[in-house]
Design an enzyme around this catalytic site. Sequence first.
Site, PDB file in Angstrom:
ATOM      1  N   LEU A 124     -51.453 -53.166  14.463  1.00 19.00           N
ATOM      2  CA  LEU A 124     -52.635 -52.711  13.725  1.00 19.00           C
ATOM      3  C   LEU A 124     -53.885 -53.360  14.341  1.00 19.00           C
ATOM      4  O   LEU A 124     -54.814 -52.680  14.763  1.00 19.00           O
ATOM      5  CB  LEU A 124     -52.490 -53.095  12.240  1.00 19.00           C
ATOM      6  CG  LEU A 124     -53.653 -52.753  11.307  1.00 19.00           C
ATOM      7  CD1 LEU A 124     -53.826 -51.238  11.172  1.00 19.00           C
ATOM      8  CD2 LEU A 124     -53.409 -53.345   9.894  1.00 19.00           C
ATOM      9  N   PRO A 127     -58.842 -55.942  19.429  1.00 16.02           N
ATOM     10  CA  PRO A 127     -59.888 -56.922  19.736  1.00 16.02           C
ATOM     11  C   PRO A 127     -61.110 -56.785  18.812  1.00 16.02           C
ATOM     12  O   PRO A 127     -61.680 -57.774  18.398  1.00 16.02           O
ATOM     13  CB  PRO A 127     -60.260 -56.611  21.193  1.00 16.02           C
ATOM     14  CG  PRO A 127     -59.006 -56.008  21.764  1.00 16.02           C
ATOM     15  CD  PRO A 127     -58.348 -55.261  20.645  1.00 16.02           C
ATOM     16  N   ALA A 129     -61.049 -54.920  15.841  1.00 21.82           N
ATOM     17  CA  ALA A 129     -60.654 -54.463  14.497  1.00 21.82           C
ATOM     18  C   ALA A 129     -59.610 -55.433  13.943  1.00 21.82           C
ATOM     19  O   ALA A 129     -58.409 -55.280  14.197  1.00 21.82           O
ATOM     20  CB  ALA A 129     -60.097 -53.039  14.556  1.00 21.82           C
ATOM     21  N   GLY A 130     -60.083 -56.447  13.222  1.00 20.38           N
ATOM     22  CA  GLY A 130     -59.196 -57.429  12.594  1.00 20.38           C
ATOM     23  C   GLY A 130     -59.135 -57.147  11.109  1.00 20.38           C
ATOM     24  O   GLY A 130     -58.369 -56.284  10.666  1.00 20.38           O
ATOM     25  N   PHE A 155     -52.869 -59.960  19.160  1.00 22.70           N
ATOM     26  CA  PHE A 155     -52.117 -60.936  18.333  1.00 22.70           C
ATOM     27  C   PHE A 155     -50.855 -60.309  17.746  1.00 22.70           C
ATOM     28  O   PHE A 155     -50.550 -60.497  16.553  1.00 22.70           O
ATOM     29  CB  PHE A 155     -52.970 -61.472  17.172  1.00 22.70           C
ATOM     30  CG  PHE A 155     -54.304 -62.058  17.545  1.00 22.70           C
ATOM     31  CD1 PHE A 155     -54.440 -62.872  18.666  1.00 22.70           C
ATOM     32  CD2 PHE A 155     -55.433 -61.829  16.761  1.00 22.70           C
ATOM     33  CE1 PHE A 155     -55.679 -63.432  18.996  1.00 22.70           C
ATOM     34  CE2 PHE A 155     -56.664 -62.382  17.077  1.00 22.70           C
ATOM     35  CZ  PHE A 155     -56.786 -63.179  18.202  1.00 22.70           C
ATOM     36  N   THR A 157     -47.281 -60.039  16.807  1.00 22.89           N
ATOM     37  CA  THR A 157     -46.123 -60.927  16.655  1.00 22.89           C
ATOM     38  C   THR A 157     -44.869 -60.279  17.233  1.00 22.89           C
ATOM     39  O   THR A 157     -44.601 -59.104  16.967  1.00 22.89           O
ATOM     40  CB  THR A 157     -45.909 -61.260  15.156  1.00 22.89           C
ATOM     41  OG1 THR A 157     -47.099 -61.852  14.662  1.00 22.89           O
ATOM     42  CG2 THR A 157     -44.735 -62.209  14.961  1.00 22.89           C
ATOM     43  N   GLN A 337     -51.604 -86.867   4.163  1.00 21.72           N
ATOM     44  CA  GLN A 337     -52.309 -88.019   3.581  1.00 21.72           C
ATOM     45  C   GLN A 337     -51.315 -89.070   3.083  1.00 21.72           C
ATOM     46  O   GLN A 337     -51.510 -90.272   3.275  1.00 21.72           O
ATOM     47  CB  GLN A 337     -53.205 -87.515   2.428  1.00 21.72           C
ATOM     48  CG  GLN A 337     -54.265 -88.500   1.989  1.00 21.72           C
ATOM     49  CD  GLN A 337     -55.328 -88.713   3.066  1.00 21.72           C
ATOM     50  OE1 GLN A 337     -55.446 -87.929   4.001  1.00 21.72           O
ATOM     51  NE2 GLN A 337     -56.066 -89.795   2.950  1.00 21.72           N
ATOM     52  N   GLY A 340     -49.854 -90.947   5.794  1.00 22.19           N
ATOM     53  CA  GLY A 340     -50.837 -91.831   6.427  1.00 22.19           C
ATOM     54  C   GLY A 340     -50.813 -91.644   7.941  1.00 22.19           C
ATOM     55  O   GLY A 340     -50.664 -90.515   8.436  1.00 22.19           O
ATOM     56  N   GLU A 364     -51.569 -61.327   8.140  1.00 15.55           N
ATOM     57  CA  GLU A 364     -51.261 -60.328   7.097  1.00 15.55           C
ATOM     58  C   GLU A 364     -52.395 -60.258   6.057  1.00 15.55           C
ATOM     59  O   GLU A 364     -52.169 -60.016   4.875  1.00 15.55           O
ATOM     60  CB  GLU A 364     -49.884 -60.575   6.480  1.00 15.55           C
ATOM     61  CG  GLU A 364     -48.826 -60.501   7.577  1.00 15.55           C
ATOM     62  CD  GLU A 364     -47.444 -60.066   7.152  1.00 15.55           C
ATOM     63  OE1 GLU A 364     -47.307 -59.486   6.069  1.00 15.55           O
ATOM     64  OE2 GLU A 364     -46.506 -60.281   7.947  1.00 15.55           O
TER      65      GLU A 364
HETATM   66  N1  COS Z   1     -51.419 -48.610  -0.799  1.00 13.01           N
HETATM   67  C1  COS Z   1     -51.657 -47.297  -0.605  1.00 13.01           C
HETATM   68  N2  COS Z   1     -52.871 -46.817  -0.233  1.00 13.01           N
HETATM   69  C2  COS Z   1     -53.854 -47.709  -0.038  1.00 13.01           C
HETATM   70  C3  COS Z   1     -53.668 -49.086  -0.228  1.00 13.01           C
HETATM   71  C4  COS Z   1     -52.380 -49.534  -0.631  1.00 13.01           C
HETATM   72  N3  COS Z   1     -52.123 -50.829  -0.816  1.00 13.01           N
HETATM   73  N4  COS Z   1     -54.830 -49.734   0.045  1.00 13.01           N
HETATM   74  C5  COS Z   1     -55.726 -48.799   0.376  1.00 13.01           C
HETATM   75  N5  COS Z   1     -55.127 -47.571   0.320  1.00 13.01           N
HETATM   76  C6  COS Z   1     -55.760 -46.292   0.569  1.00 13.01           C
HETATM   77  C7  COS Z   1     -56.996 -46.114  -0.312  1.00 13.01           C
HETATM   78  O1  COS Z   1     -56.651 -45.609  -1.571  1.00 13.01           O
HETATM   79  C8  COS Z   1     -57.838 -45.155   0.506  1.00 13.01           C
HETATM   80  O2  COS Z   1     -57.343 -43.851   0.296  1.00 13.01           O
HETATM   81  P1  COS Z   1     -58.364 -42.607   0.022  1.00 13.01           P
HETATM   82  O3  COS Z   1     -59.189 -42.492   1.279  1.00 13.01           O
HETATM   83  O4  COS Z   1     -57.443 -41.444  -0.174  1.00 13.01           O
HETATM   84  O5  COS Z   1     -59.158 -42.979  -1.170  1.00 13.01           O
HETATM   85  C9  COS Z   1     -57.520 -45.561   1.947  1.00 13.01           C
HETATM   86  O6  COS Z   1     -56.259 -46.253   1.914  1.00 13.01           O
HETATM   87  C10 COS Z   1     -58.565 -46.478   2.536  1.00 13.01           C
HETATM   88  O7  COS Z   1     -58.663 -47.614   1.694  1.00 13.01           O
HETATM   89  P2  COS Z   1     -59.992 -48.481   1.603  1.00 13.01           P
HETATM   90  O8  COS Z   1     -61.150 -47.577   1.342  1.00 13.01           O
HETATM   91  O9  COS Z   1     -59.739 -49.588   0.633  1.00 13.01           O
HETATM   92  O10 COS Z   1     -60.111 -49.019   3.108  1.00 13.01           O
HETATM   93  P3  COS Z   1     -61.076 -50.057   3.779  1.00 13.01           P
HETATM   94  O11 COS Z   1     -61.422 -49.562   5.131  1.00 13.01           O
HETATM   95  O12 COS Z   1     -62.166 -50.437   2.821  1.00 13.01           O
HETATM   96  O13 COS Z   1     -60.116 -51.331   4.045  1.00 13.01           O
HETATM   97  C11 COS Z   1     -59.022 -53.413   3.585  1.00 13.01           C
HETATM   98  C12 COS Z   1     -59.506 -52.037   3.079  1.00 13.01           C
HETATM   99  C13 COS Z   1     -60.163 -54.316   3.991  1.00 13.01           C
HETATM  100  C14 COS Z   1     -58.294 -54.001   2.395  1.00 13.01           C
HETATM  101  C15 COS Z   1     -58.044 -53.216   4.773  1.00 13.01           C
HETATM  102  O14 COS Z   1     -58.735 -52.820   5.942  1.00 13.01           O
HETATM  103  C16 COS Z   1     -57.250 -54.463   5.081  1.00 13.01           C
HETATM  104  O15 COS Z   1     -56.232 -54.735   4.420  1.00 13.01           O
HETATM  105  N6  COS Z   1     -57.673 -55.245   6.105  1.00 13.01           N
HETATM  106  C17 COS Z   1     -56.931 -56.387   6.557  1.00 13.01           C
HETATM  107  C18 COS Z   1     -55.943 -55.981   7.579  1.00 13.01           C
HETATM  108  C19 COS Z   1     -54.862 -56.994   7.734  1.00 13.01           C
HETATM  109  O16 COS Z   1     -54.278 -57.474   6.775  1.00 13.01           O
HETATM  110  N7  COS Z   1     -54.572 -57.321   8.973  1.00 13.01           N
HETATM  111  C20 COS Z   1     -53.581 -58.301   9.235  1.00 13.01           C
HETATM  112  C21 COS Z   1     -52.917 -57.987  10.510  1.00 13.01           C
HETATM  113  S1  COS Z   1     -51.634 -56.873  10.359  1.00 13.01           S
HETATM  114  S2  COS Z   1     -50.094 -58.105  10.216  1.00 13.01           S
END
Ligand code: COS
Length: 383
Positions: A124, A127, A129-130, A155, A157, A337, A340, A364
Amino acid sequence: MIRDNETHQLLLSTVRAFVRDVLRPHEKEVEENNEVPESVVAQMRDLGLFGLTIPEEYGGLGLTMEEEAEVCFELGRTSPAFRSLIGTNNGIGSQGILIDGTDEQKSFYLPKLATGEYLSSFCLTEPDAGSDAGSLKTIAERDGDDYLISGTKRFITNAPYADIFTVMARTDRDAPGAKGISAFIVERKSDGVTIGKPDHKMGQKGSLTADVIFDKVRVPAKQLIGGVENVGFKTAMKVLDKGRLHMAAFAAGVSDRMLEDTLLYAIERKQFGRPIASFELIQGMLADSKAELYAAKSMVLDAARKRDEGQRISTEASCAKMFSTEACGRIADRCVQIYGGAGYVSDYDIERFYRDVRLFRIYEGTTQIQQLVIAKNMVKEVS
Ligand code: COS
């Protein structure tokens, strides 16, 4: 949900013994060599550890989330590198196929993942998009019966060992953000797949991460997860809901190990003529850690039971991940801690754990992303 308590207790005691007798004696070697020895991997395969969460019909143990959480409490009691190796097949590397895959995808890949014949990775992060995973740039362009995938993932795994990758790529360039992203199963042997050099990490030696570069990789359309375009971001989020709960459980296991080691040290170590465990300022740190560990485990088990009942646990998984990994960081700090000066040198395991657990609050989904998910869901529920 525990399906059969007797079988479950047998599994837990087997994992506990394996951790104690096989994994713990290899911790220092894994740290020094930055790899898990093949003899240990073979034993992990024989025990069925690669297929804990894969349903029995596909050759796994089909653990419920509650059963999986309790196994994680045990597996946490050693170096995270061991869990990391089996973590992707049980979690982010298989769950996309399991949750949203076609019958054909499930019956071809899941048995191979369950036995550990195949290792899998989840691609996922990029570079640029984190935390903002929806801004990913990897492209999958339709070309006849295939897609051509191009982009760089970061990154990742287990990338150096993985046989297959779950790759999130943009199939609709015009759709904004999270829309227009699809999930694919890409085989490592495909032309155009390159694995970068393993990253030099602060800790978690033996768990390798690297870039994965896709250069016009030709992927048959049947490798699109579920056969449906533009729903890959949702697949990734569903995978992460479960992955975050798994990480919360695992972090609690590591906290347990650090605290147990530290308690034994505090009972043995004497200053001012008595064991340091008898001093109230040390007891305060031990007690705070114990209470936080208890809270983390309780949270994990509650969320796990809800997931087993079929409830959506996005909020609970994020709460558990945030609390358990943050608590783990605080516990690691208190343990150092209490040790020590001895806590700052590598003769004792706590120095290594202190570095290892730092990652729990980042991968995650960072703690800040968990806060965002929790608050967003709270607002959504009300409105
Ligand atoms: N289950 C099912 N659907 C989900 C969901 C979930 N847990 N979370 C979000 N969705 C859906 C939303 O409902 C939305 O759908 P609609 O467009 O139909 O309304 C869509 O996915 C987009 O969701 P959202 O608008 O919340 O997306 P954002 O771009 O705002 O991103 C975050 C949300 C920030 C929470 C997300 O990008 C994220 O989890 N980022 C971190 C990534 C991560 O954990 N990376 C770690 C590396 S991978 S090991």
